[in-house]
Structures are given as C-alpha cells and as structure tokens.
Scaffold this active site. Structure first.
Site, PDB file in Angstrom:
ATOM      1  N   ASP A 204     -22.323 -56.266 -35.329  1.00  0.00           N
ATOM      2  CA  ASP A 204     -23.297 -55.330 -35.922  1.00  0.00           C
ATOM      3  C   ASP A 204     -23.354 -55.784 -37.504  1.00  0.00           C
ATOM      4  O   ASP A 204     -22.565 -56.274 -38.086  1.00  0.00           O
ATOM      5  CB  ASP A 204     -22.962 -54.080 -35.478  1.00  0.00           C
ATOM      6  N   ASP A 206     -23.120 -53.066 -40.790  1.00  0.00           N
ATOM      7  CA  ASP A 206     -22.607 -51.617 -41.134  1.00  0.00           C
ATOM      8  C   ASP A 206     -23.165 -51.216 -42.785  1.00  0.00           C
ATOM      9  O   ASP A 206     -22.706 -51.929 -43.416  1.00  0.00           O
ATOM     10  CB  ASP A 206     -21.259 -51.387 -41.176  1.00  0.00           C
ATOM     11  N   ASP A 313     -25.582 -50.108 -38.047  1.00  0.00           N
ATOM     12  CA  ASP A 313     -25.166 -48.850 -38.088  1.00  0.00           C
ATOM     13  C   ASP A 313     -25.374 -48.283 -39.596  1.00  0.00           C
ATOM     14  O   ASP A 313     -24.745 -49.033 -40.406  1.00  0.00           O
ATOM     15  CB  ASP A 313     -23.395 -48.814 -37.864  1.00  0.00           C
TER      16      ASP A 313
HETATM   17  N1  DCP Z   1     -14.813 -47.737 -37.975  1.00  0.00           N
HETATM   18  C1  DCP Z   1     -13.701 -46.693 -37.993  1.00  0.00           C
HETATM   19  N2  DCP Z   1     -13.812 -45.945 -36.667  1.00  0.00           N
HETATM   20  C2  DCP Z   1     -15.064 -45.935 -36.003  1.00  0.00           C
HETATM   21  C3  DCP Z   1     -16.142 -46.622 -36.099  1.00  0.00           C
HETATM   22  C4  DCP Z   1     -15.960 -47.612 -37.236  1.00  0.00           C
HETATM   23  O1  DCP Z   1     -12.793 -46.569 -38.311  1.00  0.00           O
HETATM   24  N3  DCP Z   1     -15.266 -44.930 -35.003  1.00  0.00           N
HETATM   25  C5  DCP Z   1     -14.648 -48.492 -39.114  1.00  0.00           C
HETATM   26  C6  DCP Z   1     -13.617 -49.413 -38.805  1.00  0.00           C
HETATM   27  C7  DCP Z   1     -14.384 -50.860 -38.832  1.00  0.00           C
HETATM   28  C8  DCP Z   1     -15.772 -50.437 -39.565  1.00  0.00           C
HETATM   29  O2  DCP Z   1     -15.760 -49.318 -39.475  1.00  0.00           O
HETATM   30  O3  DCP Z   1     -13.810 -51.996 -39.525  1.00  0.00           O
HETATM   31  C9  DCP Z   1     -16.821 -51.117 -39.067  1.00  0.00           C
HETATM   32  O4  DCP Z   1     -16.726 -50.884 -37.507  1.00  0.00           O
HETATM   33  P1  DCP Z   1     -17.209 -52.088 -36.483  1.00  0.00           P
HETATM   34  O5  DCP Z   1     -16.975 -51.762 -35.106  1.00  0.00           O
HETATM   35  O6  DCP Z   1     -18.518 -52.646 -36.864  1.00  0.00           O
HETATM   36  O7  DCP Z   1     -16.075 -53.242 -36.814  1.00  0.00           O
HETATM   37  P2  DCP Z   1     -16.139 -54.410 -37.741  1.00  0.00           P
HETATM   38  O8  DCP Z   1     -17.467 -54.538 -38.666  1.00  0.00           O
HETATM   39  O9  DCP Z   1     -14.756 -54.536 -38.622  1.00  0.00           O
HETATM   40  O10 DCP Z   1     -16.386 -55.780 -36.786  1.00  0.00           O
HETATM   41  P3  DCP Z   1     -17.569 -56.491 -36.423  1.00  0.00           P
HETATM   42  O11 DCP Z   1     -17.608 -57.759 -37.185  1.00  0.00           O
HETATM   43  O12 DCP Z   1     -17.224 -56.765 -34.984  1.00  0.00           O
HETATM   44  O13 DCP Z   1     -19.011 -55.700 -36.382  1.00  0.00           O
HETATM   45 MG    MG Z   2     -19.405 -54.349 -37.895  1.00  0.00          MG
END
Ligand code: DCP
Ligand code: MG
Length: 389
Positions: A204, A206, A313
């Site tokens: 996604d 963010d 997000d």
């Molecule tokens: N995050 C968190 N708790 C949540 C949601 C998110 O701590 N309930 C934080 C940690 C993640 C970041 O926000 O690194 C973004 O969430 P993602 O699930 O989008 O994770 P990533 O961006 O790291 O991975 P991806 O590349 O799969 O989107």
């Molecule tokens: Mg992400």
C-alpha cells in the site's frame, strides 16, 4: 558467552532498534524460510512463536555477510533452538522440510489467500478456513456475508495483490499533495511506511499529514476525501475519527499498538497513463500473460482498463505529535515493536505513535524530531533506510 574475537558477534545487539538493518542483505535464503514459519505461527494465533521467528530472521538481515556455517552464528542473539535447527538444515540440505511442507500446506495457502483480502484478518480467515473456504472465489460462490470493506477487497482482489511500485507511489503522492493543499494550504505531507524506508514496492502507500498551526488539522480528513471523491479518484474509503486523549490514552494505553489518529483506509483509482515511463518497464509482459486464470464475477479486470486499484492509508496528526507519528508510521513492524519493548523494558518509558511517557519522572517527553526521540530512549539514531528489521 564470550564473543571469541568475532567482531560480528560482538557488535550484534539484541533489540532490532539498536541495530542497522538495510533493505538488501545477504541472507534472504534463510530469512524467507524463517518468515514463513513466523507467518504460519501468526495464522495459528501463536504470537510468541511468530515474533520469535521474526526476531531470528531480523538478526540475520543485519549480518554483514552470508551465513555459510553454524559457526557463523556463534553468540548471535535471538536465535532459538527451533530457528537454529531450520538454519542448519538449510545450510546442509539446501532447504528445510518443515518450511517446505508449511509452504505447501492447504492451511497456509488458504490463510494467505484469505488474509490477503483487504478487510480480512486472521480470525475471520480462520473461521472461513474451518468452514471449508479456501479463496476469494469460494466466498463469492457460497454467498458469504461480507462487510463493505471486504466487498471492496474481493472486488479489487487481483489489483491489490499486485505490488505497488515506487513510481505509482510517487504519482499518488502528487495527487494526495494536491488534494490536501486544495483544502488546507500550508499542510505538510510525508510518505511513510515501506517507501520511506527505501522499498521499491509495497502492499500500500502510507501518508502522514499535519499542519504547523496546531488545531488546523482537526476535521481535515473528510475534506480531503470529499475532494478526492469529486475528482473520481476514490474507489473506497473509510475514515475513523481521532480518539486520542493524552489523559486517558497516554501511559495507561501506550502499549496498545493501534494508534488513535484520524485515519482513512482507502482504495485509490490510479490512471495508468499518469504513471511515468519509469514504471512501464516493471509492468512486464509476464504480468499480462499470467493474469486472468480465474475471473471473478463483478471483479475489476485491471488489464482491460486504463486504471488499477491501489490501497492508500492517510493519517492526520496534530503537529505536537508529528515526530512520534513519523517514527511510528515508518516501520518496519518489527522495528516498531522492538522500540516499544526497549522503551518499556530498558527505560521504564512507554512509547506510542502519539507520545513518549517517562514512568520514573512521571512526565511526557516532548519532541519535534525523530532524533530527539531516539536520544530520550538512549538509542543511537537509526535512519529510516536502516529500519528494515
Ligand atoms: N504501523 C503500525 N501499526 C499499525 C499499522 C501500521 O505500527 N497498526 C506502522 C508500521 C508500518 C507502517 O505503519 O511499517 C505502515 O504499515 P504497513 O502495513 O503499510 O507496512 P509497510 O509500509 O512497512 O509495508 P508494505 O510495504 O507492505 O506496505
Ligand atoms: Mg505500507
């Protein structure tokens, strides 16, 4: 145990937030295997086991060279017996029977497919699995009751399975910036999550949004989503209100890892023509030829249209919490988890995406930058590109 003069072992700290973990490392052949076992433990609601495998994998990501023998693992932290057995088997035989049988198992594959649907968590997926359901097609075929989020998840399933490229994330950044500035000039927008850590693809995109004048950010999200809707850029959105109150949510609840910012879970409609030629090389012929073996009724057929669905997000933070929100939304998930564990266990502090509370002094520690937060925690500053724990 004594480090025996091995500089790697000597330097490997036990919390992931004490280490530098680059995106690219030397041990994917081991970390991918351990992460399958971690994922499988999560599917079986065994959080302790899941975190143990993830920590073991993370240690290997931080090594400056490829592991060639069990000798290379001497004195490394976080490697339990089970992880060591798996590593040993891979080093000796090229693969681990447990990992391969997990990968092939019906439960693992079904849970992966079902939790891969936007809006479906482990609990729901597990219930469906027990009822004999294995895939999004099964949900449609058997007429399962789905909430609005899950309906969108099924409708755009194939698009949302496809990784989002950095080029696509950049186009979406421009759109979000335009939307935010149209409704609140002076607002600041930051790309978060994996892309801030330097990833080339993500599941996604963010964003964190704030305004230097505290209070201006209140009620901002509905204005942003309305603007996006008017432009026909939103396929789905659900906004949750900011529910953070320092008095109630601070020290008592900071260990809860769900934050309370105003937040929008959305699906953007991204025109492919808007994505520059940078990314057209990554949308390969392979994607097209392997696509569409199972077409779901009512599902968006991305290849046939000029657009694709992308999960986005959006999070709005008050300016005074922006540094904490930035740290909390950069990830990786394990890095965040380790930061909070470090704060609690080593410093008697509680860290959340909103604040840092010092239980010894009984006060909130204010910060304007991530660097200040690391300093309060007694940690060396780790830049986002080295938080890929
Ligand atoms: N995050 C968190 N708790 C949540 C949601 C998110 O701590 N309930 C934080 C940690 C993640 C970041 O926000 O690194 C973004 O969430 P993602 O699930 O989008 O994770 P990533 O961006 O790291 O991975 P991806 O590349 O799969 O989107
Ligand atoms: Mg992400």
């Amino acid at each position: 145990p004594k480090p025996n003069g091995d500089p790697t072992a000597m330097l490997m700290k036990s919390y992931a937030c004490q280490r530098r973990t680059p995106l690219k490392h030397y041990n994917s052949f081991l970390t991918e295997a351990l992460e399958i076992l971690s994922q499988n433990a999560e599917y079986n609601d065994n959080e302790g086991r899941s975190v143990a495998f993830r920590r073991a994998a993370s240690v290997l990501k931080a090594l400056p060279r490829r592991v060639r023998s069990m000798q290379d693992l001497r004195c490394l932290p976080c490697l339990g017996d089970h992880s060591q057995r798996v590593i040993k088997e891979i080093l000796e035989d090229g693969s681990s029977r447990e990992v391969e049988s997990t990968r092939q198992s019906e439960q693992y594959q079904a849970m992966k497919a079902l939790t891969g649907i936007f809006g479906v968590g482990v609990r729901t997926a597990d219930r469906w699995f027990r009822e004999g359901l294995r895939s999004p097609d099964d949900l449609i075929r058997t007429g399962q009751q789905l909430n609005r989020e899950q309906q969108a998840g099924v409708q755009y399933y194939d698009d949302l399975q496809k990784p989002v490229t950095k080029a696509e994330a950049d186009v979406i950044s421009d759109i979000v910036e335009k939307a935010v500035h149209a409704v609140l000039p002076g607002a600041e927008i930051q790309l978060m999550g994996g892309f801030r850590r330097g990833k080339e693809v993500g599941h996604d995109v963010d964003f964190l949004i704030t305004h230097p004048e505290e209070g201006k950010e209140e009620g901002l999200m509905p204005k942003i989503t309305n603007w996006l809707k008017e432009q026909g850029l939103l396929l789905y959105q659900k906004t949750t209100r900011n529910s953070y109150l320092e008095k109630m949510d601070g020290p008592a609840r900071a260990s809860s890892n769900m934050d309370r910012f105003e937040r929008c879970f959305s699906i953007f409609k991204l025109q492919k023509s808007a994505v520059s030629c940078k990314s057209s090389s990554t949308a390969s012929a392979e994607d097209v030829s392997t696509a569409r073996e199972s077409e779901r009724p009512g599902e968006h057929q991305s290849e046939a249209s000029g657009w694709r669905a992308v999960r986005v997000d959006l999070v709005v933070s008050p300016y005074s919490q922006f540094a904490f929100a930035t740290l909390g939304w950069t990830g990786s998930k394990l890095f965040e988890r380790e930061l909070r564990r470090w704060a609690g266990q080593e410093k008697h502090m509680s860290l959340s995406s909103h604040a840092l509370y010092d239980s010894k002094q009984n006060l909130y520690l204010r910060a304007k930058t991530e660097e200040e937060i690391f300093a309060y925690l007694g940690l060396e500053f780790i830049p986002p590109s080295e938080r890929n724990a």
